[in-house]
Design an enzyme around this catalytic site. Structure first.
Site, PDB file in Angstrom:
ATOM      1  CE  LYS A  69      32.108  36.569  39.234  1.00 36.60           C
ATOM      2  NZ  LYS A  69      33.252  37.229  38.669  1.00 36.60           N
ATOM      3  CE1 TYR A  82      33.464  42.246  42.391  1.00 37.25           C
ATOM      4  CE2 TYR A  82      34.938  42.905  40.619  1.00 37.25           C
ATOM      5  CZ  TYR A  82      34.712  42.225  41.803  1.00 37.25           C
ATOM      6  OH  TYR A  82      35.732  41.527  42.388  1.00 37.25           O
ATOM      7  CG  ASP A 110      29.955  43.714  33.598  1.00 40.59           C
ATOM      8  OD1 ASP A 110      29.550  42.570  33.324  1.00 40.59           O
ATOM      9  OD2 ASP A 110      30.829  43.930  34.456  1.00 40.59           O
ATOM     10  NE  ARG A 122      53.036  39.118  25.494  1.00 40.82           N
ATOM     11  CZ  ARG A 122      53.729  39.683  24.483  1.00 40.82           C
ATOM     12  NH1 ARG A 122      53.113  40.424  23.585  1.00 40.82           N
ATOM     13  NH2 ARG A 122      55.036  39.506  24.394  1.00 40.82           N
TER      14      ARG A 122
END
Ligand code: P1T
Length: 379
Positions: free
Chosen positions: A195, A98, A170, A46
């Site tokens: 994406k 978004y 973004d 992690r």
């Protein structure tokens, strides 16, 4: 090194143990220590994993920043940035974002104590007008999702900095192959790597790149403390996608430009938005700020909502599906799909109506894609 060379060589050193040219996927969750707290830089996956490190290194290099943190999704990356702020702080954003980003700000961060204001105006002055002394981050997407407006990164960075705030861009729709926000003054770049970065519609992921290494400390702390990390297989797949990003983007742009030109004045299309068209309100800005206008095309189908739904059901090559940026073409009805979490009246006032469709133009043959849309429009 130029972009294409970095895409293939950063984070790709041969494995020192075996010489493997493609570094192995480090599936381990943990790392054996020679004595308590004596290790080779990794303790637990992690907090750090070599496969994730390699992906972070290449994406930082492509965005021109000193460091990148990868996440389990684009929203996990966005959430991390907002979590580096404190209750009482304020964020301003351009309204066309978004739907999930709007939901995060409105439904999750607002109750937590982070205030957000949105402007419907793309001009830098409009951001200035809604900023307060509590504004810490100015947030924008460009091109925007789904209306494909372009915002002036450099001018808005200047406004943010003059008021003591930072600019987060973004860059999911443009990718670093087409637009370099850090070079234009942005302090943070966020990606849904789901994406174009991943590029094959087979991995969910996100990333946050900083312009100033000092800003990475809080991001890394949160990445480990809250734990929204990608697994090693996801990091590997996203990294593999990066290697062909520049080539794929060229074809996405070529195909999108052809489709936009073909359907701009079509009898069944009421309007069409693509920054590569001279008719687009931000065409000049897109030409200045981007290497190419991207692979997304948004259009309004003539007629009522039923005509639009009919169109959505008739395409054969464009799959009716959420998401974008994969090699295969996708079609989305934002009002019912990706932007459904925005209240209907707000959505419609912004132009996200039941007749609006968003095309993620893939890298298939453009003639076939045009024929597919023609067939669906003429149903
Ligand atoms: O889905 P996720 O990887 O969490 O990324 C969220 C996100 C962030 N930023 C932009 C610009 C996005 O488009 C997205 C996700 N968007 C879709 C799923 C979509 O179809 O628009």
């Amino acid at each position: 090194m130029k972009f294409a060379t970095k895409a293939l060589h950063v984070g790709q050193d041969p494995d020192p143990a075996t010489g493997a040219t493609v570094p192995p996927i480090h599936v381990t969750t943990t790392y054996t220590q020679s004595a308590p707290a004596e290790h080779k830089g990794y303790e637990y996956s992690r907090s750090g994993n070599p496969t994730r490190d390699n992906f972070e290194a290449v994406l930082a290099a492509l965005e021109g920043g000193p460091a990148c943190a990868a996440f389990a999704s684009g929203l996990a990356a966005t959430n991390t940035l907002f979590n580096t702020l404190r209750p009482g702080d304020h964020v301003v954003a351009y309204a066309d974002v978004y739907g999930g980003t709007f939901r995060l700000l409105d439904q999750v961060m607002k109750p937590w104590g982070l205030d957000a204001s949105f402007t419907e105006d793309t001009s830098p002055d409009a951001f200035d007008r809604i900023m307060t002394e509590k504004t810490k981050i100015v947030w924008l997407e460009t091109p925007t999702n789904p209306l494909l407006r372009c915002l002036d990164i450099k001018a808005i960075a200047d406004v943010a900095h003059a008021r003591g705030a930072k600019l987060a861009v973004d860059n999911t729709f443009a990718t670093p192959a087409l637009q370099q926000p850090i070079a234009l003054g942005a302090d943070y770049v966020v990606h849904s790597t789901t994406k174009y970065i991943g590029g094959h519609s087979d991995v969910i992921g996100g990333a946050l790149i900083v312009a100033d290494e000092a800003d990475m400390e809080a991001v890394r702390y949160h990445q480990n403390a809250a734990g929204g990390v990608p697994g090693p297989f996801d990091s590997y797949l996203a990294h593999r996608g990066v290697k062909t990003l520049h080539i794929r983007m060229e074809r996405h742009v070529q195909n999108a430009q052809r489709i936009a030109q073909h359907f701009e004045k079509h009898a069944k299309v009421a309007s069409l938005y693509y920054p590569g068209l001279k008719s687009h309100p931000d065409h000049a800005l897109a030409e200045r700020q981007m290497v190419g206008p991207g692979g997304m095309v948004t259009m309004v189908i003539k007629g009522n909502a039923d005509d639009c739904f009919k169109f959505c059901k008739r395409t054969k090559l464009f799959s009716l599906a959420e998401s974008l940026g994969g090699v295969e073409s996708l079609l989305c009805h934002p009002a019912r799909m990706t932007h459904a979490s925005i209240p209907a009246e707000v959505r419609e006032a912004r132009g996200i109506t039941d007749s609006l469709v968003r095309l993620s133009v893939g890298i298939e043959d453009a003639d076939d894609l045009i024929a597919d849309i023609e067939y669906a429009l003429n149903g």
